[in-house]
Design a protein around this motif. Structure first.
Motif, mmCIF file in Angstrom:
data_model
loop_
_atom_site.group_PDB
_atom_site.id
_atom_site.type_symbol
_atom_site.label_atom_id
_atom_site.label_comp_id
_atom_site.label_asym_id
_atom_site.label_seq_id
_atom_site.Cartn_x
_atom_site.Cartn_y
_atom_site.Cartn_z
ATOM 1 N N LYS A 311 -29.362 3.649 -39.788
ATOM 2 C CA LYS A 311 -28.146 4.087 -38.928
ATOM 3 C C LYS A 311 -28.921 4.698 -37.523
ATOM 4 O O LYS A 311 -28.086 4.268 -36.603
ATOM 5 C CB LYS A 311 -27.349 5.152 -39.695
ATOM 6 C CG LYS A 311 -26.589 4.543 -40.814
ATOM 7 C CD LYS A 311 -25.182 5.348 -41.003
ATOM 8 C CE LYS A 311 -24.315 4.586 -41.908
ATOM 9 N NZ LYS A 311 -24.710 4.583 -43.438
ATOM 10 N N PHE A 312 -29.626 5.526 -37.814
ATOM 11 C CA PHE A 312 -30.293 6.262 -36.673
ATOM 12 C C PHE A 312 -30.936 4.956 -35.701
ATOM 13 O O PHE A 312 -30.631 5.218 -34.349
ATOM 14 C CB PHE A 312 -31.642 7.120 -37.061
ATOM 15 C CG PHE A 312 -32.036 7.934 -36.148
ATOM 16 C CD1 PHE A 312 -31.208 8.634 -35.084
ATOM 17 C CD2 PHE A 312 -33.302 8.589 -36.393
ATOM 18 C CE1 PHE A 312 -31.959 9.420 -34.223
ATOM 19 C CE2 PHE A 312 -33.832 9.113 -35.253
ATOM 20 C CZ PHE A 312 -33.203 9.744 -34.348
ATOM 21 N N ARG A 313 -31.670 4.150 -36.293
ATOM 22 C CA ARG A 313 -32.247 3.140 -35.448
ATOM 23 C C ARG A 313 -30.970 2.397 -34.751
ATOM 24 O O ARG A 313 -31.350 2.138 -33.261
ATOM 25 C CB ARG A 313 -33.092 2.153 -36.097
ATOM 26 C CG ARG A 313 -34.531 3.030 -36.498
ATOM 27 C CD ARG A 313 -35.581 1.916 -37.055
ATOM 28 N NE ARG A 313 -35.217 1.452 -37.863
ATOM 29 C CZ ARG A 313 -35.180 1.644 -39.173
ATOM 30 N NH1 ARG A 313 -36.052 2.743 -39.498
ATOM 31 N NH2 ARG A 313 -34.958 1.073 -40.357
ATOM 32 N N VAL A 314 -30.060 2.165 -35.263
ATOM 33 C CA VAL A 314 -28.954 1.292 -34.483
ATOM 34 C C VAL A 314 -28.398 2.143 -33.412
ATOM 35 O O VAL A 314 -28.212 1.820 -32.322
ATOM 36 C CB VAL A 314 -27.637 0.954 -35.618
ATOM 37 C CG1 VAL A 314 -26.518 0.471 -34.840
ATOM 38 C CG2 VAL A 314 -28.512 -0.008 -36.524
ATOM 39 N N GLY A 315 -28.284 3.409 -33.594
ATOM 40 C CA GLY A 315 -27.849 4.527 -32.594
ATOM 41 C C GLY A 315 -28.806 4.637 -31.379
ATOM 42 O O GLY A 315 -28.355 4.646 -30.223
ATOM 43 N N LEU A 316 -30.089 4.360 -31.719
ATOM 44 C CA LEU A 316 -31.251 4.675 -30.662
ATOM 45 C C LEU A 316 -31.114 3.337 -29.808
ATOM 46 O O LEU A 316 -31.232 3.481 -28.697
ATOM 47 C CB LEU A 316 -32.559 5.071 -31.256
ATOM 48 C CG LEU A 316 -32.655 6.290 -31.921
ATOM 49 C CD1 LEU A 316 -34.242 6.454 -32.613
ATOM 50 C CD2 LEU A 316 -32.623 7.356 -30.803
ATOM 51 N N GLN A 317 -30.755 2.397 -30.815
ATOM 52 C CA GLN A 317 -30.992 1.228 -30.021
ATOM 53 C C GLN A 317 -29.829 0.879 -28.711
ATOM 54 O O GLN A 317 -29.904 0.127 -27.738
ATOM 55 C CB GLN A 317 -30.922 0.005 -30.821
ATOM 56 C CG GLN A 317 -30.807 -1.520 -30.544
ATOM 57 C CD GLN A 317 -32.244 -1.786 -29.878
ATOM 58 O OE1 GLN A 317 -33.214 -1.237 -30.388
ATOM 59 N NE2 GLN A 317 -32.282 -2.538 -28.855
ATOM 60 N N THR A 318 -28.729 1.604 -28.838
ATOM 61 C CA THR A 318 -27.869 1.666 -27.809
ATOM 62 C C THR A 318 -28.147 2.282 -26.592
ATOM 63 O O THR A 318 -27.782 1.788 -25.580
ATOM 64 C CB THR A 318 -26.106 2.383 -28.260
ATOM 65 O OG1 THR A 318 -26.740 3.724 -28.643
ATOM 66 C CG2 THR A 318 -25.571 1.836 -29.429
ATOM 67 N N PHE A 319 -28.999 3.032 -26.798
ATOM 68 C CA PHE A 319 -29.709 3.963 -25.647
ATOM 69 C C PHE A 319 -30.838 3.043 -25.030
ATOM 70 O O PHE A 319 -30.749 2.847 -23.808
ATOM 71 C CB PHE A 319 -30.534 5.119 -25.943
ATOM 72 C CG PHE A 319 -29.831 6.305 -26.339
ATOM 73 C CD1 PHE A 319 -28.621 6.527 -25.504
ATOM 74 C CD2 PHE A 319 -29.907 7.099 -27.484
ATOM 75 C CE1 PHE A 319 -27.806 7.711 -26.140
ATOM 76 C CE2 PHE A 319 -29.171 8.374 -27.558
ATOM 77 C CZ PHE A 319 -27.940 8.360 -27.078
ATOM 78 N N VAL A 320 -31.396 2.265 -25.587
ATOM 79 C CA VAL A 320 -32.680 1.125 -25.150
ATOM 80 C C VAL A 320 -31.888 0.319 -24.143
ATOM 81 O O VAL A 320 -32.058 -0.552 -23.379
ATOM 82 C CB VAL A 320 -32.929 0.498 -26.227
ATOM 83 C CG1 VAL A 320 -34.263 -0.685 -25.977
ATOM 84 C CG2 VAL A 320 -33.935 1.623 -27.101
ATOM 85 N N GLU A 321 -30.478 -0.213 -24.862
ATOM 86 C CA GLU A 321 -29.789 -1.127 -23.961
ATOM 87 C C GLU A 321 -29.145 -0.759 -22.843
ATOM 88 O O GLU A 321 -28.986 -1.260 -21.761
ATOM 89 C CB GLU A 321 -28.563 -1.665 -24.842
ATOM 90 C CG GLU A 321 -29.021 -3.268 -25.319
ATOM 91 C CD GLU A 321 -28.608 -3.217 -26.975
ATOM 92 O OE1 GLU A 321 -27.726 -2.775 -27.578
ATOM 93 O OE2 GLU A 321 -29.806 -3.492 -27.764
ATOM 94 N N LYS A 322 -29.229 0.742 -22.604
ATOM 95 C CA LYS A 322 -28.429 1.368 -21.531
ATOM 96 C C LYS A 322 -29.591 1.613 -20.375
ATOM 97 O O LYS A 322 -29.215 1.658 -19.342
ATOM 98 C CB LYS A 322 -27.759 2.672 -22.146
ATOM 99 C CG LYS A 322 -26.739 3.055 -21.104
ATOM 100 C CD LYS A 322 -25.767 4.047 -21.637
ATOM 101 C CE LYS A 322 -24.919 4.959 -20.389
ATOM 102 N NZ LYS A 322 -24.268 5.775 -21.165
ATOM 103 N N TYR A 323 -30.710 2.144 -20.878
ATOM 104 C CA TYR A 323 -31.745 2.795 -19.914
ATOM 105 C C TYR A 323 -32.949 1.889 -19.906
ATOM 106 O O TYR A 323 -33.575 1.630 -20.837
ATOM 107 C CB TYR A 323 -31.834 3.991 -20.387
ATOM 108 C CG TYR A 323 -30.844 4.973 -20.379
ATOM 109 C CD1 TYR A 323 -30.058 5.362 -19.302
ATOM 110 C CD2 TYR A 323 -30.340 5.625 -21.578
ATOM 111 C CE1 TYR A 323 -28.998 6.436 -18.957
ATOM 112 C CE2 TYR A 323 -29.079 6.391 -21.317
ATOM 113 C CZ TYR A 323 -28.486 6.566 -20.482
ATOM 114 O OH TYR A 323 -27.387 7.733 -20.366
#
Ligand SMILES: *Cc1c(COP(=O)(O)O)cnc(C)c1O
Length: 398
Positions: A311-323
């Protein structure tokens, strides 16, 4: 004598200059720590992967308290029950052989190196193939096995007998095998080097190579062990068994302890006097470790590490897509790395300003090592604090 400035001043006067701490911690509970000013932080450093059951888990605390008033230390000139019971537990979960208990990760790896050399001695083999970007500790031999020139600088001459292959490049390992080679040593998930998991082809290939050439496979699980990656030991993700593996960080619920575990064929390589440790198997540390195992099992923390890590990695991935400055999320279970452009330290500091503690792994990787009982709410908080930090760094509207 309690403000951060006062403590920092004592530190700079009296503590050797090997780390650069920023804040003073005085208290911990679960995934939270409190600094000297009374400020709470979400602790995703976990004492660098040590606090597997969280800070001051009541059952670990109780076990330590009881043992502390019974017998703290007795040396290895005498048996003590928890030493033997911990060795039994480690054998049952691991390789079915015997344990050598010591006090840190470096010492556990040092013991692994010595065991491999002793095993190879008759055939004149002593060379160990280790990996670039690895980390195995700070004693001279483990430093010599560490494939990072920045930590070796100035300490030469280092012990000889170590050669370096490229992690995740099987052919580079094969190319180094010679008549003096006795073992291959690696972290199934490189920790300090940047949270980089071995590929299946690589680790299975190294295992097959070791079988073919009669080499020992040594897995350093000092950081990845004890459930952190979603299995008890990270090698269990790969369908292979090492001949030796080492544990330390999370083993003792916060007390200093290390362990070197070996398969049955190595059970009798060490003989009395061949190796030793005054504190190894110490009643207090081994009692804490047994309590730590009970809590991890009772609370299903290995499974939780797998679930929450996902779950944590999925959450972090949203930041990778954004920044654009965030490049990749990687790791296994709750050993998680966020690869960034530029310096990881800047991100670590920005997160700390939002009351989230994490640490770096190499120059460009921010590493998250939350306690294994971490909840979805903790993960949401973490991602929220990170988003505040990104707002500060990049402006709210990006
Ligand atoms: C931390 C670490 C070590 C060294 O452990 P110490 O207890 O600091 O000596 C060795 N190997 C790995 C993979 C580690 O993460």
């Amino acid at each position: 004598m309690s403000t951060n400035e006062e403590i920092a001043s004592l530190y700079s006067q009296y503590v050797m200059n090997t780390y650069v701490p920023g804040i003073t911690l005085v208290k911990g509970k679960g995934c939270q720590v409190t600094d000297s000013a009374g400020t709470n932080y979400l602790d995703f450093t976990g004492g660098i992967a040590v606090q597997a059951t969280g800070h001051c888990h009541p059952k670990v605390v109780e076990a330590i308290q009881n043992q502390a008033q019974t017998l703290i230390h007795c040396s290895n000139l005498f048996y003590n029950p928890s030493h033997c019971l911990l060795a039994k537990k480690l054998s049952e979960l691991g390789l079915g052989g015997k344990a050598f208990l010591c006090n840190s990760g470096a010492e556990a790896n040092e013991a692994a190196i010595k065991l491999a050399r002793l095993w190879g001695h008759e055939s004149g083999r002593y060379e160990i193939i280790a990996m670039r970007n690895s980390f195995h500790g700070r004693t001279l031999a483990t430093l010599a096995a560490t494939g990072q020139s920045k930590v070796q600088k100035g300490y030469d001459p280092l012990p000889v007998g170590f050669r370096f292959a490229e992690f995740n490049d099987l052919e580079s390992v094969r190319a180094l095998v010679g008549e003096k080679t006795v073992a291959v040593m690696l972290e199934p998930v490189q920790g300090e080097g940047g949270v980089l998991p071995a590929t299946e082809e690589f680790l299975q290939g190294v295992r097959a190579l070791c079988d073919e050439k009669n080499l020992l496979l040594i897995c350093d699980e000092v950081q990845s062990g004890m459930g952190r990656t979603g299995k008890w030991f990270a090698w269990q993700h790969y369908g292979i068994r090492p001949d030796i593996f080492t544990l330390a960080k999370a083993l003792g619920g916060g007390l200093p302890i290390g362990a070197m575990l070996a398969s049955r064929k190595l059970s009798d390589v060490f003989t009395p006097g061949a190796h030793g440790s005054t504190f190894g198997g110490n009643p207090l540390a081994t009692t804490a470790a047994l309590a730590q195992f009970r809590v991890i099992e009772e609370e299903g923390l290995v499974e939780n590490a797998a679930d929450m890590g996902e779950k944590f990695r999925v959450g972090l991935q949203t930041f990778v897509e954004k920044y654009d400055d965030l490049l990749e999320v990687r790791g296994k279970g709750l050993l998680v790395g966020l690869v960034v452009k530029g310096s990881a330290k800047e991100f670590v500091n920005a997160f700390r300003d939002q009351y989230l503690l994490c640490c770096g792994a190499g120059e460009h990787v921010v590493r998250f090592l939350p306690p294994l009982p971490v909840t979805e709410k903790d993960l949401e908080d973490c991602l929220e604090y990170m988003s505040y930090a990104f707002d500060e760094m990049y402006g709210e509207d990006e």
